[in-house]
Design an enzyme around this catalytic site. Structure first.
Site, PDB file in Angstrom:
ATOM      1  N   ARG A 193     -34.199  58.342  -5.822  1.00 17.80           N
ATOM      2  CA  ARG A 193     -32.839  58.877  -5.807  1.00 17.80           C
ATOM      3  C   ARG A 193     -32.832  60.291  -6.383  1.00 17.80           C
ATOM      4  NH1 ARG A 193     -28.088  55.159  -8.179  1.00 17.80           N
ATOM      5  NH2 ARG A 193     -28.997  55.551 -10.222  1.00 17.80           N
ATOM      6  N   ARG A 200     -23.503  59.858 -17.217  1.00 17.84           N
ATOM      7  CA  ARG A 200     -22.362  59.020 -16.828  1.00 17.84           C
ATOM      8  C   ARG A 200     -21.329  59.043 -17.933  1.00 17.84           C
ATOM      9  NH1 ARG A 200     -25.614  54.864 -14.026  1.00 17.84           N
ATOM     10  NH2 ARG A 200     -27.677  55.784 -13.883  1.00 17.84           N
ATOM     11  N   ASP A 269     -20.205  53.095 -16.378  1.00 23.16           N
ATOM     12  CA  ASP A 269     -21.620  53.474 -16.300  1.00 23.16           C
ATOM     13  C   ASP A 269     -21.999  53.914 -14.884  1.00 23.16           C
ATOM     14  OD1 ASP A 269     -21.062  50.576 -16.098  1.00 23.16           O
ATOM     15  OD2 ASP A 269     -23.132  50.459 -15.412  1.00 23.16           O
TER      16      ASP A 269
HETATM   17  P1  AMP Z   1     -25.765  48.382 -11.735  1.00 21.58           P
HETATM   18  O1  AMP Z   1     -25.002  47.172 -11.346  1.00 21.58           O
HETATM   19  O2  AMP Z   1     -26.891  48.704 -10.807  1.00 21.58           O
HETATM   20  O3  AMP Z   1     -24.895  49.557 -12.016  1.00 21.58           O
HETATM   21  O4  AMP Z   1     -26.491  48.015 -13.091  1.00 21.58           O
HETATM   22  C1  AMP Z   1     -25.819  47.693 -14.278  1.00 21.58           C
HETATM   23  C2  AMP Z   1     -26.823  47.520 -15.397  1.00 21.58           C
HETATM   24  O5  AMP Z   1     -27.689  46.414 -15.131  1.00 21.58           O
HETATM   25  C3  AMP Z   1     -27.735  48.716 -15.591  1.00 21.58           C
HETATM   26  O6  AMP Z   1     -27.992  48.820 -16.981  1.00 21.58           O
HETATM   27  C4  AMP Z   1     -28.972  48.334 -14.837  1.00 21.58           C
HETATM   28  O7  AMP Z   1     -30.122  49.003 -15.285  1.00 21.58           O
HETATM   29  C5  AMP Z   1     -29.035  46.839 -15.098  1.00 21.58           C
HETATM   30  N1  AMP Z   1     -29.747  46.145 -14.014  1.00 21.58           N
HETATM   31  C6  AMP Z   1     -29.308  45.937 -12.759  1.00 21.58           C
HETATM   32  N2  AMP Z   1     -30.224  45.270 -12.035  1.00 21.58           N
HETATM   33  C7  AMP Z   1     -31.277  45.054 -12.852  1.00 21.58           C
HETATM   34  C8  AMP Z   1     -32.536  44.418 -12.699  1.00 21.58           C
HETATM   35  N3  AMP Z   1     -32.922  43.865 -11.549  1.00 21.58           N
HETATM   36  N4  AMP Z   1     -33.366  44.394 -13.765  1.00 21.58           N
HETATM   37  C9  AMP Z   1     -33.002  44.944 -14.932  1.00 21.58           C
HETATM   38  N5  AMP Z   1     -31.835  45.556 -15.154  1.00 21.58           N
HETATM   39  C10 AMP Z   1     -30.967  45.609 -14.122  1.00 21.58           C
HETATM   40 MG    MG Z   2     -25.194  51.388 -12.424  1.00 20.06          MG
END
Ligand code: AMP
Ligand code: MG
Length: 514
Positions: A193, A200, A269
Site C-alpha cells: 500500500r 490517523r 483508526d
Molecule cells: P482494520 O479492521 O483492518 O482497520 O484493523 C483494526 C485493527 O485490527 C488494527 O489494529 C489491525 O492491525 C488489527 N488487525 C486486523 N486484522 C488483523 C490480523 N489478521 N492480525 C492481527 N491484527 C489484525
Molecule cells: Mg484499520
C-alpha cells in the site's frame, strides 16, 4: 497520487527474467520519531511468494523500476521475505474508537511500514506491506490478510484514484503460498500500500489518552511538516493543522457521497490525517440509491451507513480536536480559548461539506452556473431515485445522454420503478438548463467527466474474488481493474460493468475478512 494511468504488469512470467536488483531509495523519517511511536519489526517470510500484479504507472511515479519490482528479488521484498536495503520496517502505534468504543491500543497488527519514497510529484509516500505477519500489536490476530480482501482493496483503491478521490493506492499484490484461517481457510496474500502517510486520528488518540502532550506536539509537528506545510507559517500552527484536516475531510466525504461510496468502517483508526480514503474493508458502492444503505456485516446499527458518513466524519474530527486541546492551549493561552478555537474549527466542517457537495451535484446535473433552487432540484431527483430504487451511478450517467438530447430520457426513466417519477422531474431540469449558455454537447461532456460509467460493482468484485480464490484465475481481476481505471470513458463491449446486478446477482453484504 492521482495518476489514473494504470498500464500494468500482469505477472512475473510475462516479463524478462530480470536479475538486476530493485532499488528503493527509502527514507525513514517516521523511524526518527521517538521510540514509543512504533515498534521495530520485520515482516515474517512466507512459504511461496507469487506475484499477482505490479502497478506499473504507480511504480514509475515512485521512481521504481516496475520490471525489477516484478523480478524474483522484487517479489521477495513485496512478500516480506527480504528486507530491502535502507528499509527500516516498523509497525506503527495507534489507538482508535471502533464503533464508538475507545480502544487505547490498536496499532499495525498485520502491517509493516517499509519506509518512505519521494514521488516524482515531490510528495513523500509511505510504502507499507499489509498482511505481512504478526507484530507486537497483533494480540489475537494472525497478522495475515486473505486474498479476497487484498484484491478488493487493490480494485477499489485504484478505482477511487481513477475517479479522482484522494486515496491510498495499491502498488502490488502477491500471494503467499500459505493458507489463512478465517470462517474457512483461504489463500493468503500481501498488499503493498502507498499512502501520503499512515497518520490517523487514532495516532493522536494513542498519545492523548495517556496524557503524553509532548508526543501529541511532536506528532502534530510531523503532520504539519508532511501534509500541511502552510500551517507552519501560521500564527497558530496547531489550529491551522486542525483547520486543514477538517477541510480536506469535508471535501473527501463530499466526494464519497457524490459517487455513492460507502467506506463501511469509519473508525477513528481508519480516518487519515492526510485526508485520503484509508483502509478498504467492507467498503462498497451502492447500486439502488438509498441513504440508509449499509453493506458491512458487522455494522448492525447503521453507524457507518451511506447517509451517516458526513456526521460520523465530523464525530471523528471532534475526537481529533480533543487530542489537540493541550497544544491549542499553549497556542491560545488558556483552556477556554483552546476550546473555543477547536469548536470554531469544527463548525467549519458542515458549511465546507455542504458547499463541496452542492458544487458536485451541480456538476453532476450539468449546471455550470449557480442559481437559487439548484440544490432543491438535485435533492428532488435524489428523493425520487430513493423512492424508485434507481441505480445511483447509471441514473447520473444516463442523464448525460439526456442532457445531450431528450432522446436520452428513455434510458433514464427506465431505471425508476415508476418512470413517471422521472418524467415529473425532468421538466424542471430542462427549464433550468435553459439558463445555461453552453451547448448541449459541451454540457453532456462536462457531465460525463463528473458521472462515471464504471464503478467496481459489488457482484463483479465478488465474482473476481471467487475466480481468484476458487480457481486461481486472475483474468477477471485484470479485466475489472482495467475497466475501473478509466471510469469516465464509456467503451463498447463493457456494458456488463455498467449494468446493475440482477436480483439473483445482488450482493447486499460485505465482510471485513480480517
Ligand atoms: P482494520 O479492521 O483492518 O482497520 O484493523 C483494526 C485493527 O485490527 C488494527 O489494529 C489491525 O492491525 C488489527 N488487525 C486486523 N486484522 C488483523 C490480523 N489478521 N492480525 C492481527 N491484527 C489484525
Ligand atoms: Mg484499520
Amino acid at each position: 497520487m492521482n495518476t489514473p494511468d494504470t498500464s500494468e504488469i500482469a505477472s512475473s512470467a510475462a516479463l524478462d527474467s530480470d536479475h538486476g536488483s530493485v532499488r528503493f531509495s527509502f527514507e525513514n523519517t517516521y523511524a526518527r520519531l521517538p521510540e514509543h511511536f512504533y515498534s521495530r519489526v520485520n515482516p515474517t517470510p512466507v512459504a511461496a511468494p507469487r506475484l499477482i500484479k505490479v502497478n506499473v504507472a504507480l511504480a514509475r511515479g515512485l521512481g521504481l523500476d516496475p520490471t525489477a519490482l516484478a523480478s524474483e528479488q522484487g517479489v521477495e521484498i513485496l512478500a516480506g521475505n527480504r528486507v530491502a536495503a535502507r528499509s527500516e520496517p516498523l509497525a506503527l502505534a495507534y489507538a482508535g474508537h471502533q464503533f464508538g468504543y475507545f480502544v487505547p491500543q490498536l496499532g499495525d497488527g498485520r502491517a509493516n511500514l517499509l519506509g518512505e519514497l519521494m514521488g516524482t510529484d515531490g510528495v513523500r509516500y509511505d510504502i507499507q506491506l499489509k498482511g505481512s505477519g504478526p507484530t507486537p500489536f497483533s494480540r489475537r490476530g494472525d497478522g495475515r490478510a486473505a486474498l479476497g480482501p487484498v484484491l478488493r482493496e487493490y480494485i477499489v483503491s485504484e478505482a477511487m484514484a481513477a475517479l479522482g478521490v484522494p486515496t491510498t493506492r495499491a502498488l502490488a499484490a502477491v500471494t503467499t503460498g500459505e493458507q489463512v484461517r478465517r470462517e474457512a481457510f483461504f489463500p493468503g496474500a500481501v498488499l503493498t500500500r502507498v499512502a501520503a502517510s499512515h497518520l490517523r486520528v487514532g495516532t493522536f488518540q494513542y498519545f492523548a489518552a495517556t496524557g503524553d502532550v509532548e508526543a501529541v506536539r511532536i506528532l502534530a509537528d510531523y503532520a504539519i511538516a508532511r501534509h500541511y506545510s502552510a500551517a507552519a507559517e501560521s500564527k497558530q500552527p496547531y489550529r491551522a493543522l486542525l483547520d486543514g484536516v477538517i477541510s480536506r475531510h469535508a471535501h473527501l466525504v463530499a466526494q464519497w457521497m457524490l459517487l455513492g461510496f460507502i467506506h463501511g468502517v469509519m473508525n477513528t483508526d481508519n480516518s487519515s490525517i492526510s485526508g485520503e480514503t484509508l483502509d478498504y474493508g467492507p467498503c462498497a458502492f451502492m447500486e439502488a440509491y438509498d441513504p440508509q444503505m449499509v453493506f458491512s456485516s458487522i455494522d448492525h446499527q447503521g453507524r457507518y451507513s451511506y447517509g451517516n458518513q458526513p456526521r460520523i466524519d465530523l464525530w471523528n474530527l471532534t475526537r481529533l480536536a480533543e487530542t489537540l486541546l493541550p497544544v491549542l492551549e499553549q497556542e491560545t493561552g488558556s483552556k477556554e480559548a483552546a476550546l473555543a478555537s477547536a469548536n470554531e474549527a469544527l463548525a467549519a466542517f458542515a458549511p465546507q461539506f455542504e458547499a463541496s457537495q452542492a458544487a458536485g451535484l451541480r456538476k453532476k446535473l450539468g449546471l455550470l452556473t449557480e442559481r437559487d433552487g439548484d440544490l432543491e432540484l438535485a435533492q428532488d431527483l435524489l428523493r425520487r431515485m430513493a423512492a424508485n430504487r434507481a441505480d445511483f451511478t447509471l441514473t447520473f450517467r444516463r442523464l448525460c445522454d439526456a442532457a445531450a438530447s431528450a432522446d436520452g430520457d428513455d434510458g433514464v426513466r427506465k431505471l425508476f420503478s415508476d418512470p413517471a417519477a422521472y418524467d415529473a422531474w425532468v421538466v424542471g431540469w430542462r427549464r433550468r438548463l435553459e439558463d445555461e449558455s453552453d451547448s448541449a454537447e459541451t454540457r453532456a461532456d462536462v457531465m460525463r467527466r463528473a458521472n462515471p460509467a464504471y464503478i467496481p460493482r459489488n457482484h463483479i468484485v465478488e465474482a473476481v474474488i471467487e475466480a481468484a480464490v476458487g480457481q486461481e484465475n486472475f483474468q477477471p481481476f485484470e479485466e475489472l481493474l482495467e475497466v475501473v481505471s478509466h471510469p469516465y470513458e464509456e467503451r463498447p463491449g463493457l456494458e456488463r460493468y455498467a449494468t446493475p446486478a440482477s436480483p439473483d446477482e445482488r450482493v447486499l453484504q460485505t465482510f471485513c475478512g480480517t
